[in-house]
Write a protein that holds these residues in place. Structure first.
Motif, PDB file in Angstrom:
ATOM      1  N   MET B  52       7.617  -1.436  -0.426  1.00  0.00           N
ATOM      2  CA  MET B  52       7.267  -2.407  -1.288  1.00  0.00           C
ATOM      3  C   MET B  52       5.743  -2.484  -1.261  1.00  0.00           C
ATOM      4  N   GLN B  55       3.834  -0.214  -3.019  1.00  0.00           N
ATOM      5  CA  GLN B  55       3.943  -0.530  -4.447  1.00  0.00           C
ATOM      6  C   GLN B  55       2.944  -1.400  -5.040  1.00  0.00           C
ATOM      7  N   ARG B  58      -0.561  -0.511  -4.693  1.00  0.00           N
ATOM      8  CA  ARG B  58      -0.878   0.457  -5.782  1.00  0.00           C
ATOM      9  C   ARG B  58      -1.065  -0.623  -7.159  1.00  0.00           C
ATOM     10  N   LEU B  59      -0.166  -1.236  -7.277  1.00  0.00           N
ATOM     11  CA  LEU B  59      -0.303  -2.257  -8.374  1.00  0.00           C
ATOM     12  C   LEU B  59      -2.005  -2.974  -8.372  1.00  0.00           C
ATOM     13  N   ASP B  63      -4.724   0.714  -2.908  1.00  0.00           N
ATOM     14  CA  ASP B  63      -3.787   1.753  -2.207  1.00  0.00           C
ATOM     15  C   ASP B  63      -4.873   2.964  -1.439  1.00  0.00           C
TER      16      ASP B  63
END
Lengths: 346, 336
Positions: B52, B55, B58-59, B63
């Motif tokens: 999570m 994720q 990345r959002l 990252d």
């Protein structure tokens, strides 16, 4: 030379063309500084005839520039105030006129060229605008006509390529060219009297000579009366008709140029002449006048020059203020011993 | 003139680029040293599920491995960000996942209103007081004006704001409401805080306060430049030319005096940005200043960068306008 545009305020009401061009009589100017009145000009007298040049010579602080500003009516007041005397232009006492009349006299009848043309011209307007402004304000000329007149003027004072230079700004001109612009501005409305207040002081020697030649040529052409204010006796020698030497707010000697140079009647003038560097006196020490010009707020008693004077009589000169004495026909000096100094006996 | 404009434009662009890069670099350093802001998403206490976390990272563009290496300038994300800005995408907030571009459309107008009122106050008061002091040079009025402006300048802006909010605002509001009613202009203008139903009216007083506080510098500038020009040789020349006093003032004094004043207004405008943070905070105005302040508190990296970018753009634009006005007013600069 009377090629005027539009209605001209050329004749001063009440003026008499037979009266002398400019007469200054007992002119007095004081400055109010911290509640005190400090005399800067203490009873100046002189007269200027049409087509003649009067040189007013003196050290800085002697009241030359204040006299010229009082004649123009552009003294900053406060602190400066004209406290007495008359300034008569063709018989009309300017000091008695209202501000509106005095304003029309400026530029139209009496014009002035200032010392430092770089600061005397407004940096944010083109020279064409500043010249043309005179025609627009005084003669009601339109923008186009005013610019055309500006080009003509620049041409007359010897600025090459006047057509292109008219849109340039003061900082784009050299020192000599800027002074020519100043002169053009003073000539714009064809005045009868031109006051040149140290016109060449800020310039280097070769340019000085050009500017003096220009002034003389223009004076000849237009038959103006010229008051040339300077601290440089050398400049005066081949231009002036008469000389008035100022010291401590008074004219201490007044005479024909040849007389003053040949036979000065005031010890101050004598000392000034001795202080001119001479080519034939190489190696000899330069003569100076000892001491400093007097502080106008604390003038010496008696004759203001006596503390620095070689010929002073310690008692008489320290106590008694000398009157104007006639040393010879048309040769006045404010000295107790004018006649003796004139005969070189003192 | 053309070359001057092009040079100034290029300088502005370069300054903007450097500012953007510095902003990016400083925030990258902060992430590298202080730790991953994505952790905030999980309340900051529990250790989140690695999948999570990845994720979320990345959002929000966190990252990239460069964020693990302190001192790395992170050029990749920088270029990416510039591309996003160019496309009108300013990202989202960590907290509440709101679109930053949308927030800006709410915040920027409020701050602009504040600046409009403060600039109007500042320029009018400074021109009037400065001219007045210059005309009465050395007199009682001159000394009072200079003394009073320095006095106001020495008091911190938040103190004046707090004094207004806690001492004056409530009695004034009550008094005005009794006379004109709660929904009138007068009933709203004295409010101690911002009211979204009256976005213009309730920003007037804070604007006046911010404008008054910066008064000393500009007033002295106006006074000094007018004195300089009034006593200048070219004004004497203008008198000698037989011009009327009115023409001398308008043609030969005002334009010359405007040059330093325009510069001063530019500076004060940029300076007012810092005042805006406090003013908007105390008066509860949802503007850029408050947004940046809260973003720093909540470690909203993206919001900080966007907010400061907007302020940098404003300052650079104002400076550019000042430089161009300068050239319009002064030929010595135009033809350099």
């Amino acid at each position: 030379m009377a090629e005027t545009t539009g209605p001209a305020a050329d004749v001063l009401p009440g003026s008499d063309m037979n009266a002398p061009l400019l007469e200054v009589e007992d002119l007095r100017v004081e400055f109010a500084v911290r509640g005190r009145r400090i005399p800067a000009v203490r009873g100046v007298n002189f007269a200027l005839e049409q087509g003649k040049t009067l040189a007013v010579v003196g050290e800085s602080g002697s009241g030359k520039s204040v006299t010229s500003q009082a004649i123009m009516g552009i003294l900053d007041s406060p602190p400066g105030f004209v406290t007495g005397g008359e300034v008569r232009l063709r018989g009309v006492d300017l000091l008695q006129q209202d501000e509106e009349t005095r304003r029309t006299v400026r530029g139209n009848h009496i014009a002035i060229v200032f010392q430092d043309a770089l600061s005397a011209l407004n940096p944010v307007w083109s020279v064409g605008f500043q010249l043309g402004e005179l025609y627009r304000v005084h003669r009601g000329a339109g923008r186009r006509a005013a610019e055309q007149k500006a080009i003509e003027l620049l041409d007359q004072v010897g600025i090459p390529d006047a057509k292109n230079r008219v849109g340039h700004y003061p900082h784009q001109f050299s020192g000599g060219m800027r002074q020519r612009v100043m002169i053009a501005m003073a000539l714009a409305l064809d005045p009868e009297v031109l006051i040149a207040d140290e016109p060449t002081t800020a310039l280097d020697v070769t340019v000085q000579a050009q500017i003096m030649r220009l002034l003389r040529r223009i004076q000849d052409e237009r038959n103006m009366g010229l008051i040339l204010i300077t601290h440089d006796l050398g400049v005066v020698a081949d231009v002036a008709d008469d000389v008035a030497v100022m010291y401590a707010g008074q004219i201490v000697e007044r005479a024909n140029i040849h007389d003053v140079f040949a036979r000065p009647a005031h010890p101050y003038t004598k000392a000034l002449l001795r202080a001119i560097p001479r080519v034939d006196a190489v190696g000899r020490e330069l003569e100076v006048i000892p001491g400093l010009p007097p502080n106008p707020a604390a003038l010496p008693s008696g004759c203001p020059f006596h503390p620095r004077c070689r010929a002073a009589d310690p008692e008489r000169c320290g106590d008694e203020e000398p009157p104007d004495r006639q040393a010879a026909e048309g040769h006045l000096a404010r000295c107790h011993f004018a006649e003796e100094v004139y005969r070189d006996e003192r | 003139m053309g070359r001057y404009v092009i040079r100034r434009l290029l300088q502005a662009l370069l300054t903007l680029f450097i500012t953007l890069f510095l902003l990016h670099y400083l925030t990258a350093l902060s992430v590298q040293i202080r730790g991953n802001p994505a952790l905030l998403f999980f309340g900051g206490e529990r250790t989140p599920d690695p999948a999570m976390l990845a994720q979320i990272e990345r959002l929000y563009g966190l990252d990239n491995t460069c964020f693990d290496r302190p001192g790395d300038p992170c050029l990749g994300p920088f270029v990416e960000r510039l591309q996003n800005y160019a496309a009108g995408d300013f990202g989202t907030t960590l907290n509440g996942n709101r679109d930053v571009g949308e927030l800006l459309t709410i915040y920027i107008p409020n701050t602009l209103r504040l600046f409009i009122f403060s600039t109007i106050t500042l320029v009018t008061l400074a021109m009037v007081l400065g001219t007045w002091a210059a005309r009465r040079r050395g007199g009682l009025i001159d000394h009072s004006v200079r003394g009073a402006t320095i006095l106001i300048d020495s008091v911190p802006v938040f103190l004046i704001l707090l004094a207004y909010v806690y001492i004056l605002a409530v009695p004034l509001t009550n008094w005005a409401r009794d006379i004109w009613g709660a929904e009138s202009f007068m009933g709203q203008v004295f409010r101690p805080n911002y009211n979204p139903d009256y976005p213009w009216t309730t920003i007037i007083i804070p604007g006046i306060i911010v404008g008054t506080v910066g008064l000393a510098t500009l007033t002295r500038l106006v006074r000094a430049s007018q004195l300089e020009n009034l006593g200048s040789d070219f004004v004497r020349t203008a008198k000698a030319k037989g011009l009327k006093t009115g023409r001398i003032t308008v043609v030969h004094v005002v334009r010359n005096s405007m040059i330093p004043i325009v510069t001063g207004v530019g500076y004060t405008f940029a300076f007012a940005l810092s005042g805006a943070v406090l003013t908007e905070g105390i008066m509860g105005i949802p503007g850029m200043g408050r947004m940046i302040f809260q973003a720093v508190q909540r470690q909203e990296t993206n919001l900080i960068i966007v907010g400061l970018t907007v302020t940098a753009v404003v300052v650079i634009l104002v400076t550019l306008v000042v430089d161009l006005l300068y050239a319009v007013l002064d030929p010595r600069i135009r033809y350099d």
